[in-house]
Design a protein around this motif. Structure first.
Motif, PDB file in Angstrom:
ATOM      1  N   TYR A   1       0.828  -1.214   0.000  1.00  0.00           N
ATOM      2  CA  TYR A   1       0.000   0.000   0.000  1.00  0.00           C
ATOM      3  C   TYR A   1       0.857   1.256   0.000  1.00  0.00           C
ATOM      4  O   TYR A   1       0.640   2.182  -0.796  1.00  0.00           O
ATOM      5  N   LYS A   2       1.861   1.318   0.858  1.00  0.00           N
ATOM      6  CA  LYS A   2       2.679   2.523   0.985  1.00  0.00           C
ATOM      7  C   LYS A   2       3.608   2.715  -0.214  1.00  0.00           C
ATOM      8  O   LYS A   2       4.000   3.837  -0.529  1.00  0.00           O
ATOM      9  N   SER A   3       3.983   1.646  -0.878  1.00  0.00           N
ATOM     10  CA  SER A   3       4.838   1.782  -2.062  1.00  0.00           C
ATOM     11  C   SER A   3       4.042   2.216  -3.288  1.00  0.00           C
ATOM     12  O   SER A   3       4.630   2.626  -4.302  1.00  0.00           O
ATOM     13  N   GLU A   4       2.720   2.107  -3.210  1.00  0.00           N
ATOM     14  CA  GLU A   4       1.813   2.517  -4.287  1.00  0.00           C
ATOM     15  C   GLU A   4       2.029   1.717  -5.576  1.00  0.00           C
ATOM     16  O   GLU A   4       1.787   2.211  -6.676  1.00  0.00           O
TER      17      GLU A   4
ATOM     18  N   LYS B   1      -0.309  -0.785 -10.483  1.00  0.00           N
ATOM     19  CA  LYS B   1       0.594  -0.232 -11.496  1.00  0.00           C
ATOM     20  C   LYS B   1       0.974  -1.309 -12.509  1.00  0.00           C
ATOM     21  O   LYS B   1       1.129  -2.478 -12.164  1.00  0.00           O
TER      22      LYS B   1
ATOM     23  N   THR C   1       7.263   0.939   6.560  1.00  0.00           N
ATOM     24  CA  THR C   1       5.913   1.014   6.002  1.00  0.00           C
ATOM     25  C   THR C   1       4.863   0.483   6.970  1.00  0.00           C
ATOM     26  O   THR C   1       3.706   0.907   6.929  1.00  0.00           O
TER      27      THR C   1
END
Length: 547
Positions: free
Chosen positions: A161-164, A168, A373
């Motif tokens: 989630y935090k790396s987004e 992608k 994270t």
């Protein structure tokens, strides 16, 4: 208006990190970390073993005593805490909630069905402090983020989630480096994950002079002026470039930042030593080519040959896991578009050194260091409690493939080669030949100039107005009279962590230092066979139990 507080907490395998915030404006007040985990054991499997064999209740009690110590240390009015979010792997969060944990102890379904174990759902939920023995405002809400699957926990969700990278397009490898490393290969949104029990060396534990990433830890080493420049974490968890040391004899070539003293070395520093020492010929695994067979660092901190073997095993677990994930996903290592490094170890390490020693693939060309994270997602939840439901929807929508490395034939073959390199000095070219002969593809060439993106100054970017405090004794002192003890001190001398003391037949164990049932060197060494470690480890009461 009555001032209210919120707490965000990351329960890791090697320790706890937490922050206190004001609810009104989400400003950070304070940060507290522990240097160890309160439950005996050097890794997450030891904690699980303790919970299954000694008991879930004593495991939960030990953890909650530590959690309450951390909350006390944060220094806010506990009666005014209204929000509390916690993140961690499935084992740690299960122990925190005091829910069924045995389903995590078995591979496959046969044992679970035979023992009539009903696995909990481990969905997002809100509970109350009284449900788990948390000593704060009884009306506070405790937010538990969801697991993706029972094997893929909230900590893995946090790094994704935090790396987004969820959603992608592309191929991404992300790892939360630690004692029990969570690793995920994400291919156009589809996740291939595993947990690599790399061992405590990655966090600076199981290393003679090792410590977690905290003030006084040597976090990096770089060649300079005929020696190695020692980088040491200061009181703000930022890096000071300190003394240049001749590592062959420990002499100071150049002194710098004399106020920043080294207390030990964390896992990232060990990786740096492993990389530099190998490159300069000081290390010929498993030997160290110095007069005292040690790598001598600042303020008498050193690394031994045993230490380097431990870190070699840990690094081998990473490289074997990466190859396993790629084979399972049907890709090769050089198809990976970007690599993300999470956690304290993944943040403070020099990524190029990680690349050279196999902590990340040698072909990594686009590298992101994204910090803690797990704690960061807990912070997001207390700032916006509605996020909990959003995280559940994300977890429900993920396409997950979890590879259990302990039963993977691919991992077994590759890790066997890793052990041959770090214990028997098998050359890397031979390793690469074996990998190719197994049909797992070629080992790619080393990237000479990777692009590195470091997003923050420290793995916890904002320590708060009151700064950082450290709890060194987080465990419980477990005591017992040992009937028949002859006070020979064999068990005490055999303990690798200095966790045990004996005084006239009365034994005391520090639970946070003890390596647990997986070690048992104290019990095995007892010449009269009267020492029973498992009996010792049953815990009741706040501080100790006497049998």
């Amino acid at each position: 208006m009555v001032e209210e507080y919120s707490i965000a907490m990351d329960i890791g395998t090697s320790g706890i990190r937490a922050q206190a915030l004001k609810v009104e404006d989400n400003s950070t007040i304070s940060t507290t970390v522990t240097l160890r985990h309160p439950i005996p054991g050097a890794n997450v499997m030891d904690h699980l073993h303790f919970a299954v064999n000694v008991g879930r209740e004593p495991a939960h009690q030990l953890l909650m005593e530590a959690v309450n110590k951390v909350v006390d240390q944060l220094g806010v009015d506990k009666s005014k805490i209204t929000r509390f979010a916690v993140c961690g792997n499935p084992i740690q969060l299960s122990l925190f909630q005091d829910i069924e944990i045995r389903d995590l102890a078995f591979w496959g379904t046969n044992a679970v069905e035979r023992l009539n174990i009903v696995p909990p759902k481990r969905n997002a939920q809100i509970i109350k402090p009284g449900d788990i023995g948390l000593d704060i405002n009884p009306d506070a809400d405790i937010y538990i983020p969801p697991a993706i699957k029972h094997e893929i926990g909230a900590d893995a969700l946090a790094m994704l989630y935090k790396s987004e990278i969820i959603g992608k397009e592309g191929i991404f490898l992300i790892s939360d480096f630690g004692t029990n490393a969570e690793i995920a290969l994400v291919i156009d949104g589809e996740i291939f994950s595993c947990s690599a029990a790399a061992g405590p060396a990655m966090e600076g534990q199981a290393i003679e002079e090792g410590m977690l990433a905290s003030p006084g830890a040597i976090s990096d080493l770089n060649p300079e002026n005929g020696g190695w420049r020692n980088s040491v974490l200061n009181m703000d968890l930022k890096v000071d470039d300190c003394n240049i040391i001749d590592v062959k004899d420990g002499s100071i070539i150049e002194e710098n930042h004399p106020e920043t003293k080294a207390k030990g070395i964390t896992g990232t520093g060990v990786i740096a030593a492993y990389s530099l020492g190998t490159e300069e010929g000081i290390i010929s695994i498993p030997k160290i080519n110095t007069p005292n067979q040690k790598i001598n660092l600042q303020d008498d901190v050193f690394l031994s040959e045993h230490d380097l073997t431990e870190i070699g095993k840990a690094l081998g677990a990473f490289r074997a896991a990466h190859i396993t994930l790629c084979v399972e996903a049907g890709i090769t290592l050089d198809e990976i578009d970007a690599v993300y490094m999470a956690g304290a170890s993944g943040f403070y390490v020099d990524p190029y050194k990680s690349l050279l020693v196999g902590q990340i693939p040698a072909c990594s060309w686009d590298i992101y260091q994204i910090g803690n994270t797990s704690l960061a997602m807990a912070l997001d939840i207390i700032k916006n409690p509605d996020l909990l439901q959003e995280l559940q929807e994300i977890a429900d929508g993920m396409r997950g493939n979890h590879i259990t490395l302990a039963t993977s034939e691919i991992f077994e073959k590759i890790y066997g080669l890793e052990l041959a390199m770090c214990e028997q000095n098998m050359p890397f070219w031979k390793y690469a030949e074996w990998v190719e002969s197994y049909g797992y593809g070629e080992i790619p060439e080393t990237e000479e100039a990777p692009e590195i993106h470091k997003l923050f100054e420290s793995d916890i970017p904002n320590l708060g107005v009151n700064g950082l405090s450290i709890i060194e004794e987080v465990g419980t002192k477990i005591e017992s009279d040992i009937e028949g003890c002859i006070n020979c001190m064999t068990c005490v001398n055999e303990c690798p962590e200095g966790a045990l003391s004996i005084n006239d037949g009365h034994a005391t164990i520090r639970s946070d230092y003890c390596n647990g049932i997986a070690c048992q060197r104290c019990q095995l060494a007892c010449p009269t066979k009267v020492y029973d470690l498992e009996k010792m480890l049953y815990v009741k009461g706040d501080d100790a139990v006497t049998f």
